[in-house]
Design a protein around this motif. Structure first.
Motif: not given
Length: 751
Positions: A227-238
């Motif tokens: 029902t969902k797909t998850c991944w890691t998000v790099n938000r940047g700016k430290g």
């Protein structure tokens, strides 16, 4: 996944404007049989056509062959047999005529049936377009699909976060009923009180959505469908990476997806509404296009999905469509009254403000009845429906006393027994007496807000509302924006024509004594009602800017009447309706397309790092039973994301909660620190979240928190605000335990 919506009405198919129904030999001019002269009332209308056919004469069953007539005995029957026997050609002519009538009826039914389905197809298309539009705007504004769970929760600010927290409680409980019991015995929202939030906060949408979510996830898990797909998000700016999940299995995504589907369906209803009111699909097109061209003035669902209006308003559209149908037909059927009652309930249950909207509707209907456009019997039946729906909501809200002591309830009772100018006096008097008898002051702030608009009344609670932009008077730019899209000029023309016809009708009718003459003049009560409702919405929107949410969509519906033959039939004899409508839409599109482009150009990404730091600190460094106080928007986020007890929150419609909030906000007054601490200790507060921005921000003159307190506490006027002192040094009465650019957490030591 978008599920195509089906039409809700199963009325018989319409005829083309001007097309008459085929009648069997001997039938009366009225469809369905019966004697008498033809009716001049518009009859029952269905989307996409003019007058609908009744069952029996020209409806769906009309295509069947006529039932065999009983065998007739006596001289007349014998004479008929003699005539037919002597003239075989006459018998052939009769058979030929009957076959021709049958074929014509069949062709007419096929044609009108296809028109109904075309109407519903266009309505579904409008709904899908609106769903795509608001979904895209929401995603563009916040990049919601790439946010972490905490960021999504922070995106639901103020009361949105409060409402969503109860959805979260139910879906995370061991069972659905455990979750419902938890929100009915809530110990976190107004510590140390235990409250039934279903009674207080209009939370039935969250209960329904939570049940759907649990059923959906359980079914998909049983079938083995992800029902969902998850991944890691790099938000940047430290910033540290976060996990982001997308799909209906994510609670926040499911929650907003259902809201957007409901508001897509609302646009389908608007198309049907405009079509039915005007008698032409062109009217439905005008309504939808006006809504899109003035989208920013019509709704804010794409920016604030969890607000109560997002759940409630679509059912008001349905309710007004049903009311229009009831006002138009000569005889009310039970099914339409039941449908009106159900739509009333669905409109009132999600939103505490619904009762004030229905009050304006009752007032408009009362005026229509006084002018003679509807009889008192029909009004009594509509009032009975309102009373039943109000009673059902009172029961489902576990005896919410605010419903019984409202102006809406008082007006229903008074209109039932009183007529004329005494209605207004009776409504106000009865509302005051019931509030006094039941000792209810929860909606007293409404009267104070109205007093502030007319006589400049001020107190702490009133200023907390009127200093917010949405509760101020309507902006001067709003009518200008209406004018640039030609919405206001078109509606003024329609409104002027209706008023002119009404004045002529009243000047002609009142001197007459006989009923037959009334039918010879303008007798469209549903159009008069819509004109009066427009006036009521205009007054509300001028006084409180937030309420233009009712005015602007109603302007779009009224614009559909530019296609009405009842109003502009004389003009359509000189110019084709399509030519006129498309010329108007082309001119509207000049500014309207620019408005849409402005919305599409909004690109952003939600981020609130200071609040994220605050919430993470609370989770790690405080006990689960630590009690917090602070600004109302922040308290909603604290409850939602940390599940810590709070003493105040943004749902400001309760008298007791307003008193608590006043104590909490005394931190921004000029009172001595010792006095403020003593009152906070009485509430059981362990930590106070101080926001320096509230201490110094000033939306307009007289609206900073210290200035608001000067009205409430003039004795301390002129002293340095306590919040300013606390931002420099919180000792000895408070201890600073956390601080960042926006927030300062003050611990209240035990004495």
């Amino acid at each position: 996944m978008v599920v195509p919506t089906r039409g809700r009405n199963k009325d018989s198919p319409p005829l083309k404007p001007g097309q008459q129904q085929h009648q069997s030999p001997g039938a009366s001019p009225r469809s369905g049989g019966g004697g008498g002269r033809p009716s001049r009332s518009p009859g029952r209308q269905v989307p996409g056509g003019a007058r609908a056919m009744r069952k029996g004469g020209g409806g769906r069953r009309g295509a069947r062959s006529d039932p065999q007539r009983p065998y007739r005995e006596g001289p007349a029957a014998e004479g008929e047999r003699v005539v037919l026997g002597r003239s075989p050609l006459r018998l052939l002519r009769v058979c030929r005529d009957r076959l021709r009538v049958f074929d014509d009826r069949k062709a007419s039914l096929v044609k009108t049936d296809s028109k109904i389905w075309l109407t519903f197809l266009l309505a579904a298309l409008a709904g899908v377009l609106h769903w795509c539009h608001i979904t895209t705007l929401f995603e563009n504004d916040r990049h919601f699909s790439h946010l972490s769970t905490l960021e999504r929760e922070m995106a639901f600010r103020t009361e949105m976060g409060l409402y969503y927290s109860y959805f979260k409680i139910i879906i995370e409980a061991p069972t659905f009923w455990n979750g419902v019991w938890a929100i009915m015995n809530d110990r976190l929202t107004e510590y140390p009180l235990v409250i039934n939030t279903l009674q207080r906060f209009n939370l039935y949408p969250e209960v329904v959505l939570a049940s759907w979510y649990r059923m959906y996830t359980a079914t998909m898990d049983f079938l083995g469908v992800p029902t969902k797909t998850c991944w890691t998000v790099n938000r940047g700016k430290g910033l540290s990476p976060v996990e982001s999940c997308e799909g209906l299995g994510d609670p926040a995504s499911f929650y907003v997806a259902v809201i957007f589907l409901l508001n897509g369906l609302m646009m389908s209803l608007f198309f049907i509404y405009g079509t039915y009111l005007s008698g032409s699909r062109l009217g439905g097109l005008v309504t939808v296009m006006c809504f899109f061209f003035n989208h920013g003035e019509c709704t804010r669902v794409m920016w604030t999905p969890p607000l109560r209006e997002s759940f409630s308003y679509p059912f008001l559209v349905l309710q007004m469509l049903l009311l229009t149908y009831i006002l138009r037909i000569p005889n009310i059927n039970t099914g339409s009254l039941i449908a009106l009652c159900v739509s009333n309930i669905f409109f009132m249950l999600p939103w505490q403000f619904a009762q004030f909207v229905l009050l304006t509707q009752i007032a408009s209907l009362f005026a229509v009845c006084i002018m003679g456009y509807i009889d008192s019997c029909k009004l009594q039946k509509i009032l009975l429906v309102h009373m039943v729906s109000l009673s059902v909501c009172f029961i489902l809200m576990f005896g919410n006393s605010m419903l019984l002591t409202s102006y809406y309830a008082a007006s229903l009772v008074v209109i039932w027994v009183i007529e004329g100018c005494a209605w207004l006096f009776g409504t106000v008097t009865l509302k005051y007496l019931t509030s006094l008898a039941l000792e209810i002051a929860d909606d007293a702030h409404i009267g104070n807000i109205l007093k502030s608009k007319f006589i400049g009344y001020k107190d702490f609670d009133t200023l907390m509302y009127t200093c917010a932009a949405e509760f101020d008077f309507m902006e001067k730019e709003t009518p200008v924006r209406y004018t640039k899209t030609l919405l206001l000029p078109v509606v003024l023309v329609v409104f002027g024509v209706i008023i002119k016809r009404v004045i002529k009708y009243l000047m002609w009718v009142f001197p007459q004594a006989g009923q037959p003459e009334r039918d010879e003049r303008f007798n469209h009560g549903e159009l008069v009602y819509h004109a009066l409702q427009l006036l009521a919405y205009s007054v509300l929107a001028i006084l409180i800017m937030r309420l233009k949410l009712f005015l602007t969509p109603h302007l779009c519906v009224m614009a559909s009447l530019v296609c009405s033959k009842q109003l502009f039939g004389w003009l359509f004899c000189k110019i084709q309706p399509k030519t006129l409508v498309f010329a108007i839409l082309a001119l509207m599109a000049i500014e309207g397309s620019s408005n849409l482009q402005t919305q599409w150009n909004i690109m952003g990404e939600f981020s609130n790092l200071p609040q994220e730091e605050l919430l993470e600190w609370i989770k790690v460094n405080t006990r689960q039973d630590a009690v917090f106080a602070g600004a109302m928007p922040t308290m909603a986020s604290v409850k939602l994301s940390t599940l810590r007890p709070i003493v105040n929150h943004p749902h400001y419609e309760d008298a007791g909660l307003r008193a608590r909030t006043k104590v909490v906000y005394s931190m921004y007054s000029r009172k001595p620190a010792k006095e403020v601490k003593r009152e906070l200790v009485k509430l059981g507060v362990n930590y106070y979240i101080l926001e320096e921005s509230l201490c110094v921000s000033r939306k307009k003159p007289g609206c900073s928190m210290p200035e608001i307190w000067d009205v409430e506490d003039p004795d301390n006027s002129g002293r340095i605000p306590l919040c300013t002192l606390m931002s420099k040094d919180s000792r000895p009465y408070f201890i600073t335990v956390f601080e960042n650019s926006n927030y300062r957490v003050l611990k209240i030591p035990k004495e």
